[in-house]
Design a protein around this motif. Structure first.
Motif, PDB file in Angstrom:
ATOM      1  N   VAL A  67       0.865  -1.180   0.000  1.00  0.00           N
ATOM      2  CA  VAL A  67       0.000   0.000   0.000  1.00  0.00           C
ATOM      3  C   VAL A  67       0.903   1.232   0.000  1.00  0.00           C
ATOM      4  O   VAL A  67       1.828   1.332   0.814  1.00  0.00           O
ATOM      5  CB  VAL A  67      -0.910   0.002   1.236  1.00  0.00           C
ATOM      6  N   TYR A  94      -8.554  -0.770   5.268  1.00  0.00           N
ATOM      7  CA  TYR A  94      -7.978  -0.598   3.919  1.00  0.00           C
ATOM      8  C   TYR A  94      -9.087  -0.345   2.906  1.00  0.00           C
ATOM      9  O   TYR A  94      -8.998   0.582   2.089  1.00  0.00           O
ATOM     10  CB  TYR A  94      -7.187  -1.851   3.548  1.00  0.00           C
ATOM     11  N   GLU A 136     -10.113   5.790   0.343  1.00  0.00           N
ATOM     12  CA  GLU A 136     -10.366   6.091  -1.068  1.00  0.00           C
ATOM     13  C   GLU A 136      -9.147   5.658  -1.879  1.00  0.00           C
ATOM     14  O   GLU A 136      -8.007   5.955  -1.511  1.00  0.00           O
ATOM     15  CB  GLU A 136     -10.644   7.582  -1.256  1.00  0.00           C
ATOM     16  N   HIS A 137      -9.406   4.983  -2.996  1.00  0.00           N
ATOM     17  CA  HIS A 137      -8.342   4.354  -3.771  1.00  0.00           C
ATOM     18  C   HIS A 137      -8.252   4.926  -5.182  1.00  0.00           C
ATOM     19  O   HIS A 137      -9.247   5.371  -5.758  1.00  0.00           O
ATOM     20  CB  HIS A 137      -8.592   2.837  -3.879  1.00  0.00           C
ATOM     21  N   THR A 155      -6.675   3.334  -8.812  1.00  0.00           N
ATOM     22  CA  THR A 155      -6.114   2.131  -9.414  1.00  0.00           C
ATOM     23  C   THR A 155      -5.195   2.506 -10.573  1.00  0.00           C
ATOM     24  O   THR A 155      -5.304   3.585 -11.155  1.00  0.00           O
ATOM     25  CB  THR A 155      -7.207   1.185  -9.938  1.00  0.00           C
ATOM     26  N   ARG A 195     -14.105  -1.802  -1.715  1.00  0.00           N
ATOM     27  CA  ARG A 195     -13.327  -0.574  -1.542  1.00  0.00           C
ATOM     28  C   ARG A 195     -13.929   0.550  -2.387  1.00  0.00           C
ATOM     29  O   ARG A 195     -14.724   0.323  -3.309  1.00  0.00           O
ATOM     30  CB  ARG A 195     -11.861  -0.798  -1.917  1.00  0.00           C
ATOM     31  N   VAL A 199     -13.190   3.193  -5.059  1.00  0.00           N
ATOM     32  CA  VAL A 199     -12.245   3.597  -6.118  1.00  0.00           C
ATOM     33  C   VAL A 199     -12.767   4.886  -6.740  1.00  0.00           C
ATOM     34  O   VAL A 199     -13.859   4.909  -7.307  1.00  0.00           O
ATOM     35  CB  VAL A 199     -12.091   2.498  -7.183  1.00  0.00           C
ATOM     36  N   VAL A 258      -5.169   6.100  -1.837  1.00  0.00           N
ATOM     37  CA  VAL A 258      -4.337   4.919  -1.597  1.00  0.00           C
ATOM     38  C   VAL A 258      -4.036   4.254  -2.931  1.00  0.00           C
ATOM     39  O   VAL A 258      -4.934   4.073  -3.760  1.00  0.00           O
ATOM     40  CB  VAL A 258      -5.063   3.921  -0.670  1.00  0.00           C
ATOM     41  N   THR A 317      -2.177   0.772  -4.573  1.00  0.00           N
ATOM     42  CA  THR A 317      -1.648  -0.559  -4.269  1.00  0.00           C
ATOM     43  C   THR A 317      -0.890  -1.057  -5.494  1.00  0.00           C
ATOM     44  O   THR A 317      -1.485  -1.226  -6.571  1.00  0.00           O
ATOM     45  CB  THR A 317      -2.776  -1.528  -3.915  1.00  0.00           C
TER      46      THR A 317
END
Length: 310
Positions: free
Chosen positions: A172, A191, A195-196, A198, A220, A222, A242, A244
């Motif tokens: 992460v 996790y 907020e992610h 990609t 999650r 996104v 975040v 990954t």
């Protein structure tokens, strides 16, 4: 007589006859019997319309035509042997060749400079063309437009050969001071709640991470996609987003941008790296040399110490 009808063994016999000047010597040179070479001489005479060797007393003398073509025959035979039995020796000092490599952009940044330095040190005449990956499947490897690919995908086409050369775990990536860095133990739920962003060249919002979260009854959030890892890190640097990504390719970028690597709280298979090439290059000495260098630089770059921080 057409080229198809021409027996190349006659070229070998003619070369031996012109070098030795007699049937017995040519037979010994070719490890054949004298009658067999005499028959070849007869066929050569019929094919060329020239006597090639004529008897003068106890010896045989080459005709003017034979003398005129002697060097040409020798050179032709050498060229035929070069084509049918190419040399396996590689002279790196004189090698001049341009290789086209379609590598994942993170792998280019991670080990491209080391590969170029190693290649240039051994073969100064070699040039490397790194080209961007496409967002769609492309046939450049099959068409010979790309010499070597490197990414996380194992090719499925039978004529494309591949070797798994390295792997790395996922981590992460967040900014310093991110809320996740203040937690003693990051759970899958915490996790997923972040907020992610990609990384997807095709703009996909979901990937294998979402499959792993679904198995835990988690989803999650996104909010964006970026076409490259470096672009995603730029988003994360100034926000609570975040990212990954594979740890090996995140290390240098994290140092440059002041980001932090945290352990991923999911049981996810490691990210592989495959080298892929068309089978036409399997026995090409120069390509084998390049594959060895690429394998070594990728393995070395991705086997660095695992580091995560808060």
């Amino acid at each position: 007589m057409t080229v198809v009808q021409l027996d190349l063994n006659l070229l070998t016999a003619l070369d031996a006859l012109l070098e030795e000047g007699n049937v017995a010597g040519a037979a010994a040179r070719l490890h054949l019997t004298a009658p067999a070479v005499s028959r070849s001489l007869a066929r050569i005479r019929r094919t060329t319309g020239d006597q090639i060797l004529v008897r003068t007393g106890r010896t045989m003398t080459p005709t003017p035509y034979a003398l005129a073509v002697r060097e040409q025959v020798h050179d032709l035979l050498r060229q035929v042997r070069d084509v049918l039995a190419p040399s396996r020796e590689l002279d790196l000092a004189t090698l001049e060749r341009t290789f086209t490599l379609r590598w994942h952009d993170a792998l280019v940044a991670l080990s491209g400079p080391a590969l170029l330095a190693a290649a240039r040190a051994q073969a100064p005449g070699v040039r490397l063309r790194f080209i961007a990956e496409s967002s769609i499947d492309t046939p450049e490897l099959r068409r010979g437009e790309v010499d070597l690919a490197a990414n996380a995908d194992r090719p499925t086409a039978p004529e494309i050969h591949a070797e798994r050369v390295a792997e790395t775990r996922h981590v992460v990536v967040v900014r310093r001071g991110h809320p996740l860095t203040l937690i003693e133990t990051i759970t899958a739920a915490r996790y997923a709640a972040a907020e992610h962003i990609t990384v997807s060249r095709r703009g996909k919002l979901a990937n294998l991470l979402d499959d792993a979260l679904t198995r835990l009854d988690l989803t999650r959030i996104v909010v964006a996609t970026a076409p490259t890892e470096r672009a995603a890190y730029e988003f994360a640097r100034d926000s609570d987003l975040v990212v990954t990504t594979p740890e090996a390719t995140a290390r240098s970028a994290a140092d440059d941008l002041g980001l932090v690597l945290l352990p991923l709280p999911l049981d996810l298979p490691p990210a592989p790296v495959y080298l892929s090439w068309h089978q036409r290059y399997d026995t090409d000495p120069a390509h084998i040399w390049l594959r060895d260098l690429a394998r070594n630089t990728l393995t070395s770059a991705m086997s660095g110490p695992a580091e995560t921080a808060r």
